[in-house]
Design an enzyme around this catalytic site. Sequence first.
Site, mmCIF file in Angstrom:
data_model
loop_
_atom_site.group_PDB
_atom_site.id
_atom_site.type_symbol
_atom_site.label_atom_id
_atom_site.label_comp_id
_atom_site.label_asym_id
_atom_site.label_seq_id
_atom_site.Cartn_x
_atom_site.Cartn_y
_atom_site.Cartn_z
ATOM 1 N N CYS A 1 12.491 -9.992 -2.574
ATOM 2 C CA CYS A 1 13.387 -11.143 -2.455
ATOM 3 C C CYS A 1 12.922 -12.646 -2.325
ATOM 4 O O CYS A 1 11.825 -12.829 -1.881
ATOM 5 C CB CYS A 1 14.660 -11.012 -1.251
ATOM 6 S SG CYS A 1 15.409 -9.413 -1.448
ATOM 7 N N ARG B 1 9.245 -11.662 -7.191
ATOM 8 C CA ARG B 1 9.582 -11.050 -5.555
ATOM 9 C C ARG B 1 10.688 -10.040 -5.859
ATOM 10 O O ARG B 1 11.047 -9.579 -4.743
ATOM 11 C CB ARG B 1 10.025 -12.230 -4.607
ATOM 12 C CG ARG B 1 8.906 -13.327 -4.489
ATOM 13 C CD ARG B 1 9.358 -14.424 -3.345
ATOM 14 N NE ARG B 1 9.314 -13.741 -2.121
ATOM 15 C CZ ARG B 1 8.332 -13.782 -1.382
ATOM 16 N NH1 ARG B 1 7.221 -14.458 -1.843
ATOM 17 N NH2 ARG B 1 8.685 -13.478 -0.043
ATOM 18 N N TRP C 1 15.022 -7.933 -4.501
ATOM 19 C CA TRP C 1 14.565 -6.349 -4.614
ATOM 20 C C TRP C 1 15.444 -5.432 -3.603
ATOM 21 O O TRP C 1 15.199 -5.961 -2.526
ATOM 22 C CB TRP C 1 13.193 -6.624 -4.130
ATOM 23 C CG TRP C 1 12.339 -5.367 -4.421
ATOM 24 C CD1 TRP C 1 11.801 -5.159 -5.706
ATOM 25 C CD2 TRP C 1 12.117 -4.425 -3.507
ATOM 26 N NE1 TRP C 1 11.121 -3.778 -5.692
ATOM 27 C CE2 TRP C 1 11.413 -3.319 -4.348
ATOM 28 C CE3 TRP C 1 12.447 -3.999 -2.308
ATOM 29 C CZ2 TRP C 1 10.943 -1.931 -3.794
ATOM 30 C CZ3 TRP C 1 11.624 -2.841 -1.550
ATOM 31 C CH2 TRP C 1 11.022 -1.944 -2.377
ATOM 32 N N ASN D 1 16.086 -12.874 3.214
ATOM 33 C CA ASN D 1 14.711 -11.997 2.469
ATOM 34 C C ASN D 1 14.375 -11.311 3.822
ATOM 35 O O ASN D 1 13.932 -11.756 4.774
ATOM 36 C CB ASN D 1 13.801 -13.142 1.919
ATOM 37 C CG ASN D 1 12.327 -12.440 1.771
ATOM 38 O OD1 ASN D 1 11.632 -13.012 1.997
ATOM 39 N ND2 ASN D 1 12.485 -11.179 1.509
ATOM 40 N N GLY D 2 14.240 -9.981 3.627
ATOM 41 C CA GLY D 2 13.857 -9.180 4.903
ATOM 42 C C GLY D 2 14.538 -8.077 5.287
ATOM 43 O O GLY D 2 15.491 -7.705 4.136
ATOM 44 N N GLU E 1 -8.054 1.387 -9.707
ATOM 45 C CA GLU E 1 -7.496 0.025 -9.987
ATOM 46 C C GLU E 1 -7.190 0.089 -11.535
ATOM 47 O O GLU E 1 -5.851 -0.212 -11.926
ATOM 48 C CB GLU E 1 -8.434 -0.904 -9.991
ATOM 49 C CG GLU E 1 -8.013 -2.329 -10.515
ATOM 50 C CD GLU E 1 -6.544 -2.950 -9.962
ATOM 51 O OE1 GLU E 1 -6.213 -2.164 -8.969
ATOM 52 O OE2 GLU E 1 -5.849 -3.785 -10.260
ATOM 53 N N LYS F 1 -2.887 -0.248 -12.698
ATOM 54 C CA LYS F 1 -2.625 -1.308 -13.756
ATOM 55 C C LYS F 1 -1.827 -0.461 -15.123
ATOM 56 O O LYS F 1 -0.917 -1.091 -15.224
ATOM 57 C CB LYS F 1 -3.930 -1.865 -14.198
ATOM 58 C CG LYS F 1 -4.019 -3.352 -14.650
ATOM 59 C CD LYS F 1 -3.960 -4.269 -13.724
ATOM 60 C CE LYS F 1 -3.311 -3.909 -12.578
ATOM 61 N NZ LYS F 1 -3.187 -4.750 -11.064
ATOM 62 N N GLU G 1 1.614 0.857 -13.805
ATOM 63 C CA GLU G 1 2.886 -0.212 -13.173
ATOM 64 C C GLU G 1 3.236 -0.911 -14.259
ATOM 65 O O GLU G 1 4.466 -1.185 -14.344
ATOM 66 C CB GLU G 1 2.288 -0.922 -12.168
ATOM 67 C CG GLU G 1 1.189 -1.890 -12.454
ATOM 68 C CD GLU G 1 0.742 -2.734 -11.312
ATOM 69 O OE1 GLU G 1 1.398 -2.785 -10.351
ATOM 70 O OE2 GLU G 1 -0.643 -3.249 -11.211
ATOM 71 N N HIS H 1 -12.201 21.077 -9.646
ATOM 72 C CA HIS H 1 -11.694 22.236 -8.394
ATOM 73 C C HIS H 1 -9.981 21.761 -8.504
ATOM 74 O O HIS H 1 -9.167 21.516 -7.574
ATOM 75 C CB HIS H 1 -11.926 21.236 -7.205
ATOM 76 C CG HIS H 1 -13.512 21.221 -6.876
ATOM 77 N ND1 HIS H 1 -13.845 22.482 -6.626
ATOM 78 C CD2 HIS H 1 -14.207 20.328 -7.124
ATOM 79 C CE1 HIS H 1 -15.337 21.996 -6.565
ATOM 80 N NE2 HIS H 1 -15.832 21.011 -6.986
ATOM 81 N N LYS I 1 6.174 -8.175 -6.401
ATOM 82 C CA LYS I 1 4.948 -8.649 -6.228
ATOM 83 C C LYS I 1 4.394 -8.796 -4.535
ATOM 84 O O LYS I 1 3.526 -8.294 -4.180
ATOM 85 C CB LYS I 1 4.441 -9.797 -6.836
ATOM 86 C CG LYS I 1 3.167 -10.147 -6.780
ATOM 87 C CD LYS I 1 2.741 -11.296 -7.965
ATOM 88 C CE LYS I 1 1.214 -11.411 -7.878
ATOM 89 N NZ LYS I 1 0.332 -10.450 -8.483
HETATM 90 C C1 BG6 Z 1 2.012 -4.864 -4.800
HETATM 91 C C2 BG6 Z 1 1.392 -5.639 -5.818
HETATM 92 O O1 BG6 Z 1 3.280 -4.857 -4.442
HETATM 93 O O2 BG6 Z 1 1.403 -5.178 -3.416
HETATM 94 C C3 BG6 Z 1 -0.073 -5.658 -6.036
HETATM 95 O O3 BG6 Z 1 2.119 -5.246 -6.989
HETATM 96 C C4 BG6 Z 1 -0.627 -5.962 -4.515
HETATM 97 O O4 BG6 Z 1 -0.418 -6.310 -6.978
HETATM 98 C C5 BG6 Z 1 -0.077 -5.219 -3.357
HETATM 99 O O5 BG6 Z 1 -2.017 -5.525 -4.946
HETATM 100 C C6 BG6 Z 1 -0.599 -6.041 -2.338
HETATM 101 O O6 BG6 Z 1 -0.161 -7.225 -2.409
HETATM 102 P P1 BG6 Z 1 -0.776 -8.360 -1.506
HETATM 103 O O7 BG6 Z 1 -0.101 -9.803 -1.804
HETATM 104 O O8 BG6 Z 1 -1.005 -8.130 -0.153
HETATM 105 O O9 BG6 Z 1 -2.095 -8.641 -2.282
#
Ligand code: BG6
Length: 613
Positions: free
Chosen positions: A2, A27, A75, A99-100, A481, A485, A488, A504, A608
């Site tokens: 949010c 957000r 969100w 937000n929260g 990673e 990537k 997502e 295994h 994010k």
């Molecule tokens: C996820 C993000 O929600 O949170 C990632 O999409 C990120 O990109 C992860 O690595 C952790 O977030 P932050 O802000 O603590 O690096």
Amino acid sequence: MCGIVGYIGNKNSAEILVEGLKKLEYRGYDSAGIAVFEKDGINLVKTKGRMKDLEDKLAERGIPQGVCGIGHTRWATHGAPSDINSHPHRSGRVTIVHNGIIENYAELREELEAQGRVFLSQTDTECVSHTIDSMYNGDPIDAIYNAIKKFRGSYALAVLFDDHPETLYAIRHESPLIVGIGEGENFIASDIPAILSRTNKYYLLESNELAIITAGGIELLGADRAPIEKDVFVANWDVSAAEKGGYPHFMIKEIHEQPRALRDTICPRLSEGIDKLFDDEAQNLDFNTIKRIYIVACGSAMHAGMIGRHAIEKLARVPVQVEVASEFRYDTLLFQPGDAVLLISQSGETADTLAALRIAKANGVPTIAIVNVVGSSIAREADMVLYTWAGPEIAVATTKAYTCQVSILLMLAMRMAYERGTAEKAELERLAAELNKVPEIFESMLSSDKEEEYKALAESYKDCEDLFFIGRGYDSSLCWEASIKLKEVSYIHSEAYAAGELKHGTISLIDEGYPVVGIATSDAHYEKTISNVEEVLARGARVILLCNEDVAERLKASTKKVADDFIAIPLVDEFIRPLAAILPLQIFSYYAACARGCDVDKPKNLAKSVTVE
Ligand code: BG6
């Protein structure tokens, strides 16, 4: 999780709120809404969906006219994405955005319903608006301070009172909130990009500090209600950094910004020699006393930590444990003297990482944070902060912040090795020279012919639904990673697997045409990974091999097939290979997502900055 904005000044607030919310969509983008004071009272427009949907609704209904308003992009946590669950929420004379999470919302709701209050939504937030309204007897400050005593959980709130159309109130606990300082106008926002085109000066609110904001001024009260004065922060981010700048998506723009971001993060730090590295930032840390490091983070930041572990253990000979923050915070933590906790976070606001930091501090364990957002909660609370200078990262899928985090970890390994005498100074200087080359290496890898090649490869794999990434050593960490990537942004399911572990159980999934990406850049593990690649190839897998260019050339020339496709990275020093190797995989994920028509910058269900548990 949010984003909230607020404006009060002399301009039409709706446009400014919409502009700010667009910058905060990373957000959350389940719904959006604004509330603006008009001559006859609050005009509230909100809708399920994205900012585009809100803009359409505003165009249809007419833009609200007024100089004071608040806005929200959501969100969803409590209550599905819907018009009614969208913010702002309005109860009686009070309109809010939040937000929260209010954790005790169920009991509050019961209490408020018993008083005859009628709830319209399924959100926890509506408890906040009702609680404030129920406590409002003409004094907004009283109402807010009394109401927050009832809340358990996290909140950043902007509050409007019907009979105070010239004042905006803002308060926070755990969730981030800044107050932007303008001339004849002021702002609130969850994050700097939302206000950056209007002002770069702001206050950071601490827990339960209240901002009383008018067009002409900002009054700040402490948690005890006494007036306070705060330092003014100045954001040095360039306004254009939060714009797409001609690229179709932020993700590809941010991929291309990596040479600059890495240069800013690496080069000034290495310019004064290994014995000065981090001197300004790490004054109070004695690297010699550290016996064990916990690296704690979430998502990609944790994956950066996995790469860091290899470098720190190898170079500085210090044992490192990498932990997911959401688990770490509830683990039985057996801290020992000599432990240090290293937090990694782009936003500096991730709730689980922040909680892990606080636990470490409460146990008297030194904390070091690698953070991108200056002045964020983790940056402020850690004993020491090492900033990545990636600039604002808007795309939900991290690229430039991740590689900057890795580069800091490599430098940390170097400095620790120097202090502890576990590597020769000459060798560390050689590694520094290699690290200094990274921005240029990225520049040449981003040359258009390479990008076109990775794009074509991604397009040829766009229809696969499952994929494995396999590797060993740091290549295995890279797989994590690479896998997140791809998942997502493209929604192609993938798994990261230690190459030696595949047989295994999991190899039973491999069939004719099953895609497998083998990552084999590590000198120590290359041959064994190739053997594992051959095992999947023998079972019909369709293999992409990511390896050094000399190896790729040799294998391509051989009569024996080892892969269907190759991603060849330039032969760079092994120390910096984890950086060079992730770039083609970022580009691969981006173009796979584009080819599948995905919303690259805003993948479904994600946000994010995760400021809730
Ligand atoms: C996820 C993000 O929600 O949170 C990632 O999409 C990120 O990109 C992860 O690595 C952790 O977030 P932050 O802000 O603590 O690096």
